[in-house]
Design a protein around this motif. Structure first.
Motif, PDB file in Angstrom:
ATOM      1  N   ALA A 163       0.806  -1.131   0.076  1.00 33.16           N
ATOM      2  CA  ALA A 163      -0.070   0.066   0.102  1.00 33.16           C
ATOM      3  C   ALA A 163       0.846   1.468   0.018  1.00 33.16           C
ATOM      4  CB  ALA A 163      -0.943  -0.179   1.389  1.00 33.16           C
ATOM      5  N   ALA A 164       2.006   1.566   0.490  1.00 39.30           N
ATOM      6  CA  ALA A 164       2.966   2.268   0.805  1.00 39.30           C
ATOM      7  C   ALA A 164       3.403   2.695  -0.649  1.00 39.30           C
ATOM      8  CB  ALA A 164       3.932   2.219   1.969  1.00 39.30           C
ATOM      9  N   LYS A 165       3.994   1.632  -1.209  1.00 44.78           N
ATOM     10  CA  LYS A 165       4.296   1.743  -2.568  1.00 44.78           C
ATOM     11  C   LYS A 165       3.237   2.268  -3.568  1.00 44.78           C
ATOM     12  CE  LYS A 165       7.038  -0.927  -5.722  1.00 44.78           C
ATOM     13  NZ  LYS A 165       7.588  -2.232  -6.559  1.00 44.78           N
ATOM     14  N   LEU A 166       2.147   1.757  -3.393  1.00 45.54           N
ATOM     15  CA  LEU A 166       1.276   2.156  -4.445  1.00 45.54           C
ATOM     16  C   LEU A 166       0.974   3.528  -4.211  1.00 45.54           C
ATOM     17  CD1 LEU A 166      -0.884   1.682  -6.550  1.00 45.54           C
ATOM     18  CD2 LEU A 166      -2.436   0.860  -4.840  1.00 45.54           C
ATOM     19  N   ALA A 167       0.596   4.176  -2.955  1.00 44.18           N
ATOM     20  CA  ALA A 167       0.417   5.376  -2.556  1.00 44.18           C
ATOM     21  C   ALA A 167       1.678   6.351  -3.001  1.00 44.18           C
ATOM     22  CB  ALA A 167       0.459   5.572  -1.000  1.00 44.18           C
ATOM     23  N   ASP A 168       2.834   6.020  -2.938  1.00 43.66           N
ATOM     24  CA  ASP A 168       4.206   6.558  -3.320  1.00 43.66           C
ATOM     25  C   ASP A 168       3.990   6.762  -4.694  1.00 43.66           C
ATOM     26  OD1 ASP A 168       6.619   7.898  -2.887  1.00 43.66           O
ATOM     27  OD2 ASP A 168       7.535   6.211  -3.904  1.00 43.66           O
ATOM     28  N   LEU A 169       3.810   5.674  -5.460  1.00 41.86           N
ATOM     29  CA  LEU A 169       3.838   5.868  -6.952  1.00 41.86           C
ATOM     30  C   LEU A 169       2.654   6.994  -7.394  1.00 41.86           C
ATOM     31  CD1 LEU A 169       4.739   4.766  -9.668  1.00 41.86           C
ATOM     32  CD2 LEU A 169       3.038   2.698  -9.504  1.00 41.86           C
ATOM     33  N   ALA A 170       1.538   6.814  -6.780  1.00 40.45           N
ATOM     34  CA  ALA A 170       0.531   7.707  -7.294  1.00 40.45           C
ATOM     35  C   ALA A 170       0.718   9.085  -6.915  1.00 40.45           C
ATOM     36  CB  ALA A 170      -0.755   7.237  -6.735  1.00 40.45           C
ATOM     37  N   ASP A 175      -3.270  -1.524 -14.129  1.00 41.50           N
ATOM     38  CA  ASP A 175      -3.143  -0.181 -14.618  1.00 41.50           C
ATOM     39  C   ASP A 175      -3.423   0.884 -13.115  1.00 41.50           C
ATOM     40  OD1 ASP A 175      -3.174  -0.972 -17.074  1.00 41.50           O
ATOM     41  OD2 ASP A 175      -5.240  -0.370 -17.691  1.00 41.50           O
ATOM     42  N   LEU A 176      -2.721   1.895 -13.206  1.00 44.69           N
ATOM     43  CA  LEU A 176      -3.060   2.927 -12.181  1.00 44.69           C
ATOM     44  C   LEU A 176      -3.541   4.161 -13.148  1.00 44.69           C
ATOM     45  CD1 LEU A 176      -2.782   4.362  -9.705  1.00 44.69           C
ATOM     46  CD2 LEU A 176      -0.410   4.833 -10.058  1.00 44.69           C
ATOM     47  N   VAL A 177      -4.684   4.443 -12.736  1.00 47.69           N
ATOM     48  CA  VAL A 177      -5.089   5.915 -13.472  1.00 47.69           C
ATOM     49  C   VAL A 177      -5.494   6.943 -12.416  1.00 47.69           C
ATOM     50  CG1 VAL A 177      -7.243   6.554 -14.906  1.00 47.69           C
ATOM     51  CG2 VAL A 177      -6.626   4.141 -15.006  1.00 47.69           C
ATOM     52  N   LEU A 178      -4.817   8.119 -12.716  1.00 46.24           N
ATOM     53  CA  LEU A 178      -4.913   9.318 -11.918  1.00 46.24           C
ATOM     54  C   LEU A 178      -5.668  10.342 -12.814  1.00 46.24           C
ATOM     55  CD1 LEU A 178      -3.352  10.689  -9.502  1.00 46.24           C
ATOM     56  CD2 LEU A 178      -1.789  11.585 -11.205  1.00 46.24           C
ATOM     57  N   PHE A 179      -6.543  11.132 -12.155  1.00 46.37           N
ATOM     58  CA  PHE A 179      -7.403  12.096 -12.832  1.00 46.37           C
ATOM     59  C   PHE A 179      -7.772  13.220 -11.762  1.00 46.37           C
ATOM     60  CE2 PHE A 179      -9.710   8.321 -11.683  1.00 46.37           C
ATOM     61  CZ  PHE A 179     -10.824   8.915 -10.843  1.00 46.37           C
ATOM     62  N   ARG A 215     -16.095 -13.212 -11.384  1.00 45.56           N
ATOM     63  CA  ARG A 215     -15.857 -13.226  -9.919  1.00 45.56           C
ATOM     64  C   ARG A 215     -15.562 -11.598  -9.657  1.00 45.56           C
ATOM     65  NH1 ARG A 215     -10.204 -12.706 -10.602  1.00 45.56           N
ATOM     66  NH2 ARG A 215      -9.488 -14.050 -12.493  1.00 45.56           N
ATOM     67  N   ASP A 216     -15.170 -11.462  -8.245  1.00 44.57           N
ATOM     68  CA  ASP A 216     -15.039  -9.984  -7.834  1.00 44.57           C
ATOM     69  C   ASP A 216     -13.896  -9.344  -8.568  1.00 44.57           C
ATOM     70  OD1 ASP A 216     -16.931 -10.683  -6.016  1.00 44.57           O
ATOM     71  OD2 ASP A 216     -15.562 -10.806  -4.457  1.00 44.57           O
ATOM     72  N   ARG A 217     -14.051  -8.303  -8.838  1.00 47.79           N
ATOM     73  CA  ARG A 217     -13.049  -7.487  -9.398  1.00 47.79           C
ATOM     74  C   ARG A 217     -12.622  -6.586  -8.390  1.00 47.79           C
ATOM     75  NH1 ARG A 217     -15.600  -3.807 -13.439  1.00 47.79           N
ATOM     76  NH2 ARG A 217     -16.374  -2.444 -11.309  1.00 47.79           N
ATOM     77  N   ILE A 218     -11.364  -6.329  -8.029  1.00 50.34           N
ATOM     78  CA  ILE A 218     -10.685  -5.695  -6.954  1.00 50.34           C
ATOM     79  C   ILE A 218      -9.846  -4.477  -7.342  1.00 50.34           C
ATOM     80  CG2 ILE A 218      -9.203  -5.815  -4.955  1.00 50.34           C
ATOM     81  CD1 ILE A 218      -9.821  -8.920  -5.215  1.00 50.34           C
ATOM     82  N   SER A 219     -10.000  -3.372  -6.887  1.00 44.41           N
ATOM     83  CA  SER A 219      -9.460  -1.929  -7.280  1.00 44.41           C
ATOM     84  C   SER A 219      -9.113  -1.467  -5.884  1.00 44.41           C
ATOM     85  CB  SER A 219     -10.107  -1.293  -8.203  1.00 44.41           C
ATOM     86  OG  SER A 219     -11.408  -0.766  -7.478  1.00 44.41           O
ATOM     87  N   VAL A 220      -8.182  -0.540  -5.865  1.00 42.10           N
ATOM     88  CA  VAL A 220      -7.651   0.331  -4.861  1.00 42.10           C
ATOM     89  C   VAL A 220      -8.048   1.747  -5.306  1.00 42.10           C
ATOM     90  CG1 VAL A 220      -6.028   1.112  -3.309  1.00 42.10           C
ATOM     91  CG2 VAL A 220      -6.143  -1.352  -3.962  1.00 42.10           C
ATOM     92  N   ALA A 221      -8.677   2.423  -4.684  1.00 38.76           N
ATOM     93  CA  ALA A 221      -9.090   3.966  -4.968  1.00 38.76           C
ATOM     94  C   ALA A 221      -8.187   4.871  -3.854  1.00 38.76           C
ATOM     95  CB  ALA A 221     -10.523   4.196  -4.884  1.00 38.76           C
ATOM     96  N   MET A 222      -8.037   6.067  -4.424  1.00 35.97           N
ATOM     97  CA  MET A 222      -7.367   7.027  -3.722  1.00 35.97           C
ATOM     98  C   MET A 222      -7.801   8.431  -3.880  1.00 35.97           C
ATOM     99  SD  MET A 222      -3.449   5.427  -4.404  1.00 35.97           S
ATOM    100  CE  MET A 222      -3.776   4.692  -5.838  1.00 35.97           C
ATOM    101  N   ASN A 223      -7.383   9.288  -3.017  1.00 39.72           N
ATOM    102  CA  ASN A 223      -7.669  10.849  -2.582  1.00 39.72           C
ATOM    103  C   ASN A 223      -6.454  11.077  -2.598  1.00 39.72           C
ATOM    104  OD1 ASN A 223     -10.544  10.891  -3.586  1.00 39.72           O
ATOM    105  ND2 ASN A 223     -11.143  10.835  -1.295  1.00 39.72           N
ATOM    106  N   ILE A 224      -5.665  12.173  -3.482  1.00 39.75           N
ATOM    107  CA  ILE A 224      -4.290  12.527  -3.178  1.00 39.75           C
ATOM    108  C   ILE A 224      -4.561  14.156  -3.017  1.00 39.75           C
ATOM    109  CG2 ILE A 224      -2.177  12.844  -4.179  1.00 39.75           C
ATOM    110  CD1 ILE A 224      -2.926  10.148  -5.842  1.00 39.75           C
ATOM    111  N   ASP A 225      -4.129  14.641  -2.047  1.00 37.78           N
ATOM    112  CA  ASP A 225      -4.055  16.033  -1.695  1.00 37.78           C
ATOM    113  C   ASP A 225      -2.822  16.426  -1.105  1.00 37.78           C
ATOM    114  OD1 ASP A 225      -5.531  18.368  -1.663  1.00 37.78           O
ATOM    115  OD2 ASP A 225      -6.633  17.906   0.155  1.00 37.78           O
TER     116      ASP A 225
END
Length: 151
Positions: A9-16, A119-123, A138-148
């Motif tokens: 999670a930390a690596k994903l947050a850093d990348l975004a 895929d990582l999509v930023l908008f 089957r279940d689709r899994i994604s991680v959503a983020m708010n960046i501020d």
């Protein structure tokens, strides 16, 4: 999720966040020197699930990372979509109205963005978006983020 997601999670947050920094400018301030924050959560979407059109007020950027597409192919739906923020105004006055684009074709009010696992999509967070019904098995899994930025 950032507190419980460990190194992944930390690596994903850093990348975004790095992507958001590269795409941001602030008058008189260096985007790299600001205090960036990330809030993240997982979306587990069973077959048939969708996300209605919405925006993320109060933050600068939104992002989504696709972990598992739930067995869906590109033909199965489940696309991320973005809405033209100008569109509701002409639609409310005259529903059939469309502006012509530079190519002479009517402009669309929605863009569908097919996604794949990884895929990582930023908008911009103000951009209305949603997800079409998930047609996988089957279940689709994604991680959503708010960046501020703080302050």
């Amino acid at each position: 999720m950032l507190d419980r997601g460990g190194a992944a999670a930390a690596k994903l947050a850093d990348l975004a966040t790095k992507a958001a920094v590269r795409l941001s400018t602030f008058e008189g301030r260096d985007a790299k020197a600001l205090d960036w924050t990330v809030k993240m959560w997982a979306n587990i979407s069973p077959p048939g699930a969708l996300n209605m059109s919405h925006a993320h007020p109060g933050v600068l950027w939104a992002a989504v990372y696709y972990v598992d597409m739930g067995g869906a192919s590109a033909e199965d739906g489940g696309e991320l979509f973005f809405e033209d923020p100008r569109f509701p105004v002409p639609l409310m006055r005259m529903p059939g109205f469309r502006m012509l684009g530079i190519d002479g074709q009517p402009q669309v009010h929605e863009r569908r963005w097919p996604t794949r696992a990884g895929d990582l999509v930023l908008f911009p967070a103000w951009l209305r978006h949603g997800v079409r019904p998930h047609g996988g098995s089957r279940d689709r899994i994604s991680v959503a983020m708010n960046i501020d930025v703080r302050g």
